[in-house]
Scaffold this motif. Structure first.
Motif, PDB file in Angstrom:
ATOM      1  N   ALA A   1       0.855  -1.263  -0.063  1.00  0.00           N
ATOM      2  CA  ALA A   1       0.222  -0.079  -0.065  1.00  0.00           C
ATOM      3  C   ALA A   1       0.816   1.311  -0.136  1.00  0.00           C
ATOM      4  N   THR A   2       2.062   1.369   0.881  1.00  0.00           N
ATOM      5  CA  THR A   2       3.104   2.395   0.880  1.00  0.00           C
ATOM      6  C   THR A   2       3.455   2.531  -0.591  1.00  0.00           C
ATOM      7  N   THR A   3       3.974   1.574  -1.259  1.00  0.00           N
ATOM      8  CA  THR A   3       4.709   1.578  -2.573  1.00  0.00           C
ATOM      9  C   THR A   3       3.465   2.238  -3.712  1.00  0.00           C
ATOM     10  N   LEU A   4       2.323   1.752  -3.536  1.00  0.00           N
ATOM     11  CA  LEU A   4       1.099   2.310  -4.583  1.00  0.00           C
ATOM     12  C   LEU A   4       0.876   3.772  -4.182  1.00  0.00           C
ATOM     13  N   LEU A   5       0.790   4.067  -2.725  1.00  0.00           N
ATOM     14  CA  LEU A   5       0.412   5.598  -2.400  1.00  0.00           C
ATOM     15  C   LEU A   5       1.627   6.527  -2.918  1.00  0.00           C
ATOM     16  N   GLU A   6       2.790   6.064  -2.864  1.00  0.00           N
ATOM     17  CA  GLU A   6       3.979   6.580  -3.250  1.00  0.00           C
ATOM     18  C   GLU A   6       3.966   6.759  -4.732  1.00  0.00           C
ATOM     19  N   ARG A   7       3.716   5.878  -5.703  1.00  0.00           N
ATOM     20  CA  ARG A   7       3.549   6.024  -7.130  1.00  0.00           C
ATOM     21  C   ARG A   7       2.344   7.011  -7.419  1.00  0.00           C
ATOM     22  N   ALA A   8       1.207   6.926  -6.516  1.00  0.00           N
ATOM     23  CA  ALA A   8       0.006   7.841  -6.813  1.00  0.00           C
ATOM     24  C   ALA A   8       0.404   9.274  -6.570  1.00  0.00           C
ATOM     25  N   ILE A   9       1.282   9.548  -5.624  1.00  0.00           N
ATOM     26  CA  ILE A   9       1.760  10.606  -5.203  1.00  0.00           C
ATOM     27  C   ILE A   9       2.804  11.253  -6.067  1.00  0.00           C
ATOM     28  N   ALA A  10       3.686  10.449  -6.530  1.00  0.00           N
ATOM     29  CA  ALA A  10       4.647  10.826  -7.893  1.00  0.00           C
ATOM     30  C   ALA A  10       3.774  11.191  -9.191  1.00  0.00           C
ATOM     31  N   ALA A  11       2.421  10.766  -9.356  1.00  0.00           N
ATOM     32  CA  ALA A  11       1.909  10.807 -10.656  1.00  0.00           C
ATOM     33  C   ALA A  11       1.088  12.078 -10.169  1.00  0.00           C
ATOM     34  N   THR A  12       0.636  12.264  -9.173  1.00  0.00           N
ATOM     35  CA  THR A  12      -0.291  13.611  -8.635  1.00  0.00           C
ATOM     36  C   THR A  12       0.293  13.871  -7.422  1.00  0.00           C
ATOM     37  N   PRO A  13       1.367  14.998  -7.490  1.00  0.00           N
ATOM     38  CA  PRO A  13       2.054  15.404  -6.254  1.00  0.00           C
ATOM     39  C   PRO A  13       0.970  16.120  -5.180  1.00  0.00           C
ATOM     40  N   GLY A  14       0.021  16.904  -5.566  1.00  0.00           N
ATOM     41  CA  GLY A  14      -1.020  17.184  -5.005  1.00  0.00           C
ATOM     42  C   GLY A  14      -2.170  16.692  -4.474  1.00  0.00           C
ATOM     43  N   ALA A  15      -1.894  15.294  -4.506  1.00  0.00           N
ATOM     44  CA  ALA A  15      -2.989  14.080  -4.114  1.00  0.00           C
ATOM     45  C   ALA A  15      -3.165  14.217  -2.388  1.00  0.00           C
ATOM     46  N   SER A  16      -3.955  15.314  -1.805  1.00  0.00           N
ATOM     47  CA  SER A  16      -4.040  15.359  -0.403  1.00  0.00           C
ATOM     48  C   SER A  16      -4.194  14.245   0.176  1.00  0.00           C
ATOM     49  N   THR A  17      -5.251  13.365  -0.190  1.00  0.00           N
ATOM     50  CA  THR A  17      -5.507  12.246   0.430  1.00  0.00           C
ATOM     51  C   THR A  17      -4.757  11.096   0.441  1.00  0.00           C
ATOM     52  N   ALA A  18      -4.014  10.840  -0.902  1.00  0.00           N
ATOM     53  CA  ALA A  18      -2.896  10.017  -0.784  1.00  0.00           C
ATOM     54  C   ALA A  18      -1.798  10.317   0.464  1.00  0.00           C
TER      55      ALA A  18
END
Length: 182
Positions: free
Chosen positions: A109-126
């Motif tokens: 889950a941590t890895t997936l969230l880090e990838r989500a944040i890399a794709a969308t840096p302003g993803a507050s809920t991530a």
């Protein structure tokens, strides 16, 4: 005897364009069905989209959302995985897959969230969810940094930051407070 030859290349291209247009029309219809709480109808329509365009990441993702809402986690995983095979940086699928795995596989889950944040840096809920996972692992400094990023991106999240981290995270001043500080 008559032989059947392949249709001209431009006819194949026109057919492919028509299929994509039909898939997009159905995709919009499925989204409306969901808005009107017809999830069974929406799921059928998303499947029709995939019959026309098996590479439609949005249809796969939305099938995952429906399955997740209905508690069918295996189906949700499968749909998100298919969306991510088509687009490994598709932030919505990364985020939702991470939420599914948060309890059972926090490292993934941590890895997936880090990838989500890399794709969308302003993803507050991530950032918020990543902070929660890091806090559970005792990685407080990293968790506090994620909570700060979450609140910086969306100050309304301050109220859901875990209490022990609230001193480390402060919502930005409102415009009236900023004026009073000058």
């Amino acid at each position: 005897m008559q032989s059947h030859s392949a249709p001209p290349a431009d006819s194949k291209a026109a057919s492919a364009v028509q299929k994509r247009q039909d898939a997009n029309t159905l995709l919009q219809a499925a989204i409306l069905q969901e808005q009107y709480h017809d999830t069974a109808g929406a799921a059928r329509t998303y499947r029709r989209v995939l019959d026309l365009d098996p590479r439609n990441k949005v249809a796969w993702y939305n099938l995952g959302v429906i399955a997740q809402r209905e508690g069918r986690t295996a189906d949700a995983h499968e749909a998100y995985d298919k969306a991510l095979k088509l687009d490994p940086a598709y932030a919505p699928a990364l985020f939702n897959e991470a939420l599914l795995l948060k309890s059972s596989d926090p490292d993934r889950a941590t890895t997936l969230l880090e990838r989500a944040i890399a794709a969308t840096p302003g993803a507050s809920t991530a950032h918020l969810q990543l902070g929660r996972i890091l806090a559970k692992k005792g990685r407080d400094r990293e968790a506090a940094a994620e909570f700060r990023r979450a609140v910086a991106a969306d100050p309304s999240l301050y109220s859901v930051v875990p209490e022990p981290f609230r001193d480390d995270v402060s919502p930005p001043p409102t415009s009236s407070q900023a004026g009073a500080l000058r």
